[in-house]
Design a protein around this motif. Structure first.
Motif, PDB file in Angstrom:
ATOM      1  N   ALA A 104       0.688  -1.141   0.025  1.00  0.00           N
ATOM      2  CA  ALA A 104       0.145   0.113  -0.018  1.00  0.00           C
ATOM      3  C   ALA A 104       0.913   1.175   0.055  1.00  0.00           C
ATOM      4  O   ALA A 104       0.555   2.071  -0.887  1.00  0.00           O
ATOM      5  N   GLU A 105       1.894   1.035   0.819  1.00  0.00           N
ATOM      6  CA  GLU A 105       2.620   2.425   0.957  1.00  0.00           C
ATOM      7  C   GLU A 105       3.503   2.897  -0.350  1.00  0.00           C
ATOM      8  O   GLU A 105       3.790   4.035  -0.708  1.00  0.00           O
ATOM      9  N   ARG A 106       3.683   1.971  -1.018  1.00  0.00           N
ATOM     10  CA  ARG A 106       4.454   2.081  -2.379  1.00  0.00           C
ATOM     11  C   ARG A 106       3.288   2.030  -3.808  1.00  0.00           C
ATOM     12  O   ARG A 106       3.485   2.978  -4.531  1.00  0.00           O
ATOM     13  N   ASP A 107       2.331   1.445  -3.593  1.00  0.00           N
ATOM     14  CA  ASP A 107       1.605   1.199  -4.876  1.00  0.00           C
ATOM     15  C   ASP A 107       0.028   1.971  -4.972  1.00  0.00           C
ATOM     16  O   ASP A 107      -0.422   1.937  -5.754  1.00  0.00           O
ATOM     17  N   TYR A 108      -0.289   2.437  -3.669  1.00  0.00           N
ATOM     18  CA  TYR A 108      -1.566   3.221  -3.644  1.00  0.00           C
ATOM     19  C   TYR A 108      -1.987   4.312  -4.813  1.00  0.00           C
ATOM     20  O   TYR A 108      -2.926   4.283  -5.242  1.00  0.00           O
ATOM     21  N   THR A 109      -0.708   4.984  -4.751  1.00  0.00           N
ATOM     22  CA  THR A 109      -0.869   6.140  -5.957  1.00  0.00           C
ATOM     23  C   THR A 109      -1.306   5.653  -7.091  1.00  0.00           C
ATOM     24  O   THR A 109      -2.224   5.902  -7.741  1.00  0.00           O
ATOM     25  N   GLY A 110      -0.468   4.636  -7.745  1.00  0.00           N
ATOM     26  CA  GLY A 110      -0.895   3.756  -9.050  1.00  0.00           C
ATOM     27  C   GLY A 110      -2.049   3.224  -9.219  1.00  0.00           C
ATOM     28  O   GLY A 110      -2.895   3.226  -9.882  1.00  0.00           O
ATOM     29  N   ALA A 132      -0.999   0.462   8.950  1.00  0.00           N
ATOM     30  CA  ALA A 132      -0.586   1.349  10.239  1.00  0.00           C
ATOM     31  C   ALA A 132       0.732   2.259   9.850  1.00  0.00           C
ATOM     32  O   ALA A 132       0.634   3.434  10.588  1.00  0.00           O
ATOM     33  N   GLY A 133       1.404   1.829   9.006  1.00  0.00           N
ATOM     34  CA  GLY A 133       2.654   2.425   8.694  1.00  0.00           C
ATOM     35  C   GLY A 133       2.449   3.962   7.812  1.00  0.00           C
ATOM     36  O   GLY A 133       3.127   4.576   7.277  1.00  0.00           O
ATOM     37  N   MET A 134       1.060   3.920   7.217  1.00  0.00           N
ATOM     38  CA  MET A 134       0.773   5.036   6.501  1.00  0.00           C
ATOM     39  C   MET A 134      -0.053   6.274   7.390  1.00  0.00           C
ATOM     40  O   MET A 134      -1.310   6.048   7.697  1.00  0.00           O
ATOM     41  N   SER A 135       0.562   7.358   7.588  1.00  0.00           N
ATOM     42  CA  SER A 135      -0.126   8.248   8.362  1.00  0.00           C
ATOM     43  C   SER A 135      -1.200   8.861   7.327  1.00  0.00           C
ATOM     44  O   SER A 135      -1.348   8.814   6.151  1.00  0.00           O
ATOM     45  N   PRO A 136      -2.258   9.594   8.194  1.00  0.00           N
ATOM     46  CA  PRO A 136      -3.529  10.068   7.542  1.00  0.00           C
ATOM     47  C   PRO A 136      -2.736  11.040   6.244  1.00  0.00           C
ATOM     48  O   PRO A 136      -3.504  11.119   5.235  1.00  0.00           O
ATOM     49  N   ARG A 137      -1.752  11.891   6.560  1.00  0.00           N
ATOM     50  CA  ARG A 137      -1.153  12.657   5.626  1.00  0.00           C
ATOM     51  C   ARG A 137      -0.616  11.957   4.487  1.00  0.00           C
ATOM     52  O   ARG A 137      -0.873  12.316   3.200  1.00  0.00           O
ATOM     53  N   VAL A 138       0.179  10.955   4.536  1.00  0.00           N
ATOM     54  CA  VAL A 138       0.933  10.170   3.515  1.00  0.00           C
ATOM     55  C   VAL A 138      -0.287   9.501   2.487  1.00  0.00           C
ATOM     56  O   VAL A 138      -0.066   9.291   1.445  1.00  0.00           O
ATOM     57  N   PHE A 139      -1.447   8.859   3.415  1.00  0.00           N
ATOM     58  CA  PHE A 139      -2.346   8.382   2.750  1.00  0.00           C
ATOM     59  C   PHE A 139      -3.298   9.360   1.667  1.00  0.00           C
ATOM     60  O   PHE A 139      -3.357   9.133   0.430  1.00  0.00           O
ATOM     61  N   ARG A 140      -3.469  10.618   2.268  1.00  0.00           N
ATOM     62  CA  ARG A 140      -4.059  11.618   1.628  1.00  0.00           C
ATOM     63  C   ARG A 140      -3.389  12.002   0.377  1.00  0.00           C
ATOM     64  O   ARG A 140      -3.876  12.382  -0.736  1.00  0.00           O
ATOM     65  N   GLN A 141      -2.057  12.172   0.497  1.00  0.00           N
ATOM     66  CA  GLN A 141      -0.967  12.524  -0.619  1.00  0.00           C
ATOM     67  C   GLN A 141      -1.163  11.461  -1.675  1.00  0.00           C
ATOM     68  O   GLN A 141      -1.218  11.753  -2.690  1.00  0.00           O
ATOM     69  N   ALA A 142      -0.973  10.098  -1.250  1.00  0.00           N
ATOM     70  CA  ALA A 142      -0.970   9.095  -2.153  1.00  0.00           C
ATOM     71  C   ALA A 142      -2.245   9.246  -3.084  1.00  0.00           C
ATOM     72  O   ALA A 142      -2.318   8.973  -4.207  1.00  0.00           O
ATOM     73  N   VAL A 143      -3.321   9.439  -2.500  1.00  0.00           N
ATOM     74  CA  VAL A 143      -4.484   9.125  -3.231  1.00  0.00           C
ATOM     75  C   VAL A 143      -4.586  10.607  -4.257  1.00  0.00           C
ATOM     76  O   VAL A 143      -5.063  10.482  -5.413  1.00  0.00           O
ATOM     77  N   GLY A 144      -4.308  11.732  -3.636  1.00  0.00           N
ATOM     78  CA  GLY A 144      -4.344  12.611  -4.578  1.00  0.00           C
ATOM     79  C   GLY A 144      -3.290  12.725  -5.680  1.00  0.00           C
ATOM     80  O   GLY A 144      -3.676  13.227  -6.709  1.00  0.00           O
ATOM     81  N   GLU A 145      -2.399  12.205  -5.278  1.00  0.00           N
ATOM     82  CA  GLU A 145      -1.233  12.075  -6.542  1.00  0.00           C
ATOM     83  C   GLU A 145      -1.816  11.199  -7.636  1.00  0.00           C
ATOM     84  O   GLU A 145      -1.546  11.468  -8.718  1.00  0.00           O
ATOM     85  N   GLY A 146      -2.458  10.288  -7.086  1.00  0.00           N
ATOM     86  CA  GLY A 146      -3.177   9.093  -7.962  1.00  0.00           C
ATOM     87  C   GLY A 146      -4.050   9.783  -8.897  1.00  0.00           C
ATOM     88  O   GLY A 146      -4.111   9.477 -10.213  1.00  0.00           O
ATOM     89  N   MET A 147      -5.034  10.686  -8.490  1.00  0.00           N
ATOM     90  CA  MET A 147      -5.976  11.504  -9.430  1.00  0.00           C
ATOM     91  C   MET A 147      -5.162  12.306 -10.179  1.00  0.00           C
ATOM     92  O   MET A 147      -5.509  12.336 -11.435  1.00  0.00           O
ATOM     93  N   GLN A 148      -4.101  13.215  -9.590  1.00  0.00           N
ATOM     94  CA  GLN A 148      -3.203  13.997 -10.680  1.00  0.00           C
ATOM     95  C   GLN A 148      -2.610  12.876 -11.768  1.00  0.00           C
ATOM     96  O   GLN A 148      -2.565  13.361 -13.038  1.00  0.00           O
TER      97      GLN A 148
END
Length: 180
Positions: A104-110, A132-148
């Motif tokens: 998840a921490e590496r592949d959620y964006t894609g 548990a290793g993805m903070s809310p900020r990192v998770f939000r960033q991964a999803v936002g970057e995937g949208m971009q």
């Protein structure tokens, strides 16, 4: 999260990815979804999902339960031109299939980029992780970057909490995005 899906499914075409026993699919159908597709890699859990539909008094045609790799199905659905109004994205934190490893921490964006292309304008994406290793900020960033990456614009509508059934479960995170 299931209550949120039930409350936001009326009249929508819903795609439930990593469906497991189809709890989100059942919630969407009970909420009045126009159509629901459940995708999972396990035939056994999809059969269990069909049983859950039946126990809830819902019809469960085989065409609503798509067996196979989610990533393969995302390509197929895109190629067919299928679009959805609500996508439920609840992947595992870690999975292995053959030589492929999902993290998840590496592949959620894609993954988000692949999913965003299937949403109609105004569509909702419910993105979740239990990592548990993805903070809310990192998770939000991964999803936002995937949208971009998908060339899609949207806005974060809501951050959902796990609710009273899971007190102190800080590892459970859920975001609701709406595409422009």
């Amino acid at each position: 999260m299931r209550a949120w899906v039930r409350g936001h499914s009326a009249g929508r075409r819903v795609l439930n990815l990593f469906a497991y026993t189809c709890g989100f699919g059942v919630s969407a159908a009970l909420g009045g979804a126009q159509a629901v597709k459940n995708v999972d890699l396990s035939r056994r859990v999809l059969a269990w999902g069909q049983e859950n539909y039946a126990l809830s008094g819902l019809s469960a045609p085989d065409t609503d339960f798509l067996y196979g790799d989610v990533f393969d199905w995302l390509r197929r659905l895109s190629k067919r031109g299928e679009r959805f109004d609500l996508i439920v994205l609840d992947p595992p934190s870690f999975a292995r299939r053959g030589k492929q490893i999902w993290r998840a921490e590496r592949d959620y964006t894609g993954l988000t980029a692949s999913v965003a292309g299937l949403l109609d304008p105004g569509g909702l994406l419910l993105s979740m992780t239990n990592h548990a290793g993805m903070s809310p900020r990192v998770f939000r960033q991964a999803v936002g970057e995937g949208m971009q990456q998908a060339g899609r614009r949207g806005q974060l509508l809501d951050t959902l909490s796990p609710g009273p059934d899971f007190p102190g479960a800080d590892h459970l995170k859920a975001l609701v995005w709406q595409l422009d």
